[in-house]
Motif scaffolding. Sequence first.
Motif, PDB file in Angstrom:
ATOM      1  N   GLY A 114     -13.840  55.104 -52.215  1.00 18.44           N
ATOM      2  CA  GLY A 114     -11.893  55.421 -51.525  1.00 18.44           C
ATOM      3  C   GLY A 114     -11.805  55.596 -50.074  1.00 18.44           C
ATOM      4  N   GLN A 115     -12.266  55.099 -49.952  1.00 21.18           N
ATOM      5  CA  GLN A 115     -11.732  54.791 -48.021  1.00 21.18           C
ATOM      6  C   GLN A 115     -11.489  53.667 -47.844  1.00 21.18           C
ATOM      7  N   ALA A 116     -10.174  53.258 -47.197  1.00 22.93           N
ATOM      8  CA  ALA A 116     -10.385  51.569 -46.456  1.00 22.93           C
ATOM      9  C   ALA A 116     -10.836  50.944 -45.327  1.00 22.93           C
ATOM     10  N   GLN A 117     -12.287  50.495 -45.720  1.00 23.86           N
ATOM     11  CA  GLN A 117     -12.925  50.295 -44.834  1.00 23.86           C
ATOM     12  C   GLN A 117     -12.833  49.460 -44.020  1.00 23.86           C
ATOM     13  N   VAL A 118     -11.640  48.641 -44.619  1.00 21.27           N
ATOM     14  CA  VAL A 118     -11.230  46.927 -43.748  1.00 21.27           C
ATOM     15  C   VAL A 118      -9.824  47.068 -44.023  1.00 21.27           C
ATOM     16  N   LEU A 119      -9.124  46.640 -43.176  1.00 14.67           N
ATOM     17  CA  LEU A 119      -7.860  46.734 -42.778  1.00 14.67           C
ATOM     18  C   LEU A 119      -7.273  45.172 -42.070  1.00 14.67           C
ATOM     19  N   PHE A 120      -6.421  44.290 -43.269  1.00 11.36           N
ATOM     20  CA  PHE A 120      -6.291  43.010 -42.768  1.00 11.36           C
ATOM     21  C   PHE A 120      -4.964  43.206 -41.680  1.00 11.36           C
ATOM     22  N   SER A 121      -4.776  42.919 -41.194  1.00  5.43           N
ATOM     23  CA  SER A 121      -3.475  42.584 -40.637  1.00  5.43           C
ATOM     24  C   SER A 121      -2.722  41.317 -40.324  1.00  5.43           C
ATOM     25  N   GLU A 122      -1.758  41.336 -40.274  1.00  7.55           N
ATOM     26  CA  GLU A 122      -1.261  39.888 -40.459  1.00  7.55           C
ATOM     27  C   GLU A 122       0.359  40.259 -39.273  1.00  7.55           C
ATOM     28  N   HIS A 123       0.172  40.949 -38.787  1.00 10.24           N
ATOM     29  CA  HIS A 123       1.691  41.626 -37.912  1.00 10.24           C
ATOM     30  C   HIS A 123       1.189  41.808 -35.990  1.00 10.24           C
ATOM     31  N   ASP A 124      -0.074  41.311 -35.874  1.00 15.41           N
ATOM     32  CA  ASP A 124      -0.852  41.031 -34.243  1.00 15.41           C
ATOM     33  C   ASP A 124       0.175  42.449 -33.401  1.00 15.41           C
ATOM     34  N   ILE A 125      -1.038  44.114 -34.470  1.00 17.63           N
ATOM     35  CA  ILE A 125      -0.390  44.976 -33.846  1.00 17.63           C
ATOM     36  C   ILE A 125      -1.230  44.809 -32.284  1.00 17.63           C
ATOM     37  N   GLY A 126      -1.510  44.217 -31.736  1.00 22.44           N
ATOM     38  CA  GLY A 126      -2.545  43.994 -30.427  1.00 22.44           C
ATOM     39  C   GLY A 126      -1.231  43.729 -29.795  1.00 22.44           C
ATOM     40  N   GLY A 127      -0.800  42.361 -30.694  1.00 22.28           N
ATOM     41  CA  GLY A 127       0.579  42.100 -29.445  1.00 22.28           C
ATOM     42  C   GLY A 127       1.748  43.082 -28.806  1.00 22.28           C
ATOM     43  N   ALA A 128       2.229  44.346 -29.881  1.00 24.36           N
ATOM     44  CA  ALA A 128       2.699  45.245 -29.804  1.00 24.36           C
ATOM     45  C   ALA A 128       2.621  45.802 -28.990  1.00 24.36           C
ATOM     46  N   LEU A 129       1.133  46.149 -28.659  1.00 20.46           N
ATOM     47  CA  LEU A 129       0.482  47.242 -27.680  1.00 20.46           C
ATOM     48  C   LEU A 129       0.378  46.679 -26.319  1.00 20.46           C
ATOM     49  N   ALA A 130       0.700  45.361 -26.247  1.00 23.72           N
ATOM     50  CA  ALA A 130      -0.399  44.780 -24.719  1.00 23.72           C
ATOM     51  C   ALA A 130       0.265  44.760 -23.834  1.00 23.72           C
ATOM     52  N   ARG A 131      -0.271  45.605 -22.909  1.00 24.68           N
ATOM     53  CA  ARG A 131       0.945  45.969 -21.481  1.00 24.68           C
ATOM     54  C   ARG A 131       0.329  45.689 -19.856  1.00 24.68           C
ATOM     55  N   GLY A 132       0.150  44.964 -19.377  1.00 19.46           N
ATOM     56  CA  GLY A 132      -0.534  44.972 -17.957  1.00 19.46           C
ATOM     57  C   GLY A 132      -0.433  46.073 -17.315  1.00 19.46           C
ATOM     58  N   ALA A 133      -1.368  45.360 -15.744  1.00 24.45           N
ATOM     59  CA  ALA A 133      -0.635  46.691 -14.506  1.00 24.45           C
ATOM     60  C   ALA A 133       0.672  47.081 -14.441  1.00 24.45           C
ATOM     61  N   SER A 134       1.382  45.943 -14.492  1.00 24.22           N
ATOM     62  CA  SER A 134       2.572  45.734 -13.283  1.00 24.22           C
ATOM     63  C   SER A 134       3.251  47.187 -14.728  1.00 24.22           C
TER      64      SER A 134
END
Length: 261
Positions: A188-208
Motif C-alpha cells: 500500500g506504500q509507494a516505495q520507489v518513485l521514478f521521475s523523468e522531470h529532473d526535480i533536482g534541476g529545479a531545486l538547485a540553487r548556488g551560493a550566489s
Amino acid sequence: MTRRSAVLALFTLALALGLVVLAPRPASAFGDQGAFDPRVLLTGNQTGPARDTAPARWSWELVQRTSAPARLRPTLVRADDPAIVDAPFLYWSGDAEVAPLTSAELGGLRRFFALGGVLLVDDAAAGPHGEQSAFGRSARREIARVLPDSTPIAIGTDNVVFRTFYLLRRPEGRVEGPATLDAIVRGGQAQVLFSEHDIGGALARGASGMWEQTVVPGGDVQREQAIRLAVNIAMYVLCSNYKDDQVHAPYLMRRRALAVP
C-alpha cells in the motif's frame, strides 16, 4: 518530634519534590533526530548527486514552508553501507548510465525496502517531454534486480503523494515531463518513485542565490510546482510507516490519519 510535626515534615518534603517534578524544564532541541534527510544514494563510482546543491535546497524549502524539521546538510550513503537503513529516504539522481549493482549493493537496498524505506529516482538528463536518459533506463534496470517481483505503475493526482501538503495537478521539474510519476507500490506504500522531470534541476540553487538550471517550458511557475512536489514527497516520507525493528521510529513523525491508498 511529635506525630503531627512528623506528618507536616513529610508533607512539606512531598510538596517540594512535586514542585521539582512539575517545574518547567529547558526544552531539548529536536536536532537532526526525526528530521527529513534527503540522503543521496551512491552506487558504483558515483560521488554525489547530479545537482549538487539540490538536496540542501530541498531541506531549506521544507523548513521554510512547513513545520517539519529537515537536515540542512543532507548526507551521502552508499548502497552497500550498513547505514543505508538508518533513515527512511534515499535520493538517487544522475545524468549517466549507472553500473550494475554489486551483490552487497543489492542486499543493502533490499534491507532498506524491507524496512519500508522510500526511494526517489530522479533522472537529471530526462528529455523535455520526459524521454528517459541512460541514467533513467539503467536505474530502472537495477531497481528491477533489487525488487524483481514488483512492477512500476503510473500514479497521478489520486495518490496521496500529490496531496500530502500541496494539492498538485501533476509532477513537474526542470522539464515538464510526463503527467504522472511511475511508482513501485508495496504494502500500500509507494516505495520507489521514478521521475523523468529532473526535480533536482529545479531545486538547485548556488551560493550566489542564482538558480542553476533553466526550467522549461514553464519558467518560474513550473519551478514553484517542482518545489511543491519535493515538499510533498518529503511529507509523504515523514508521515509514512518505517518499521522500527532497529529503533528507526525516532526518524519519523507519527503517521497521519490520512490513509495511503
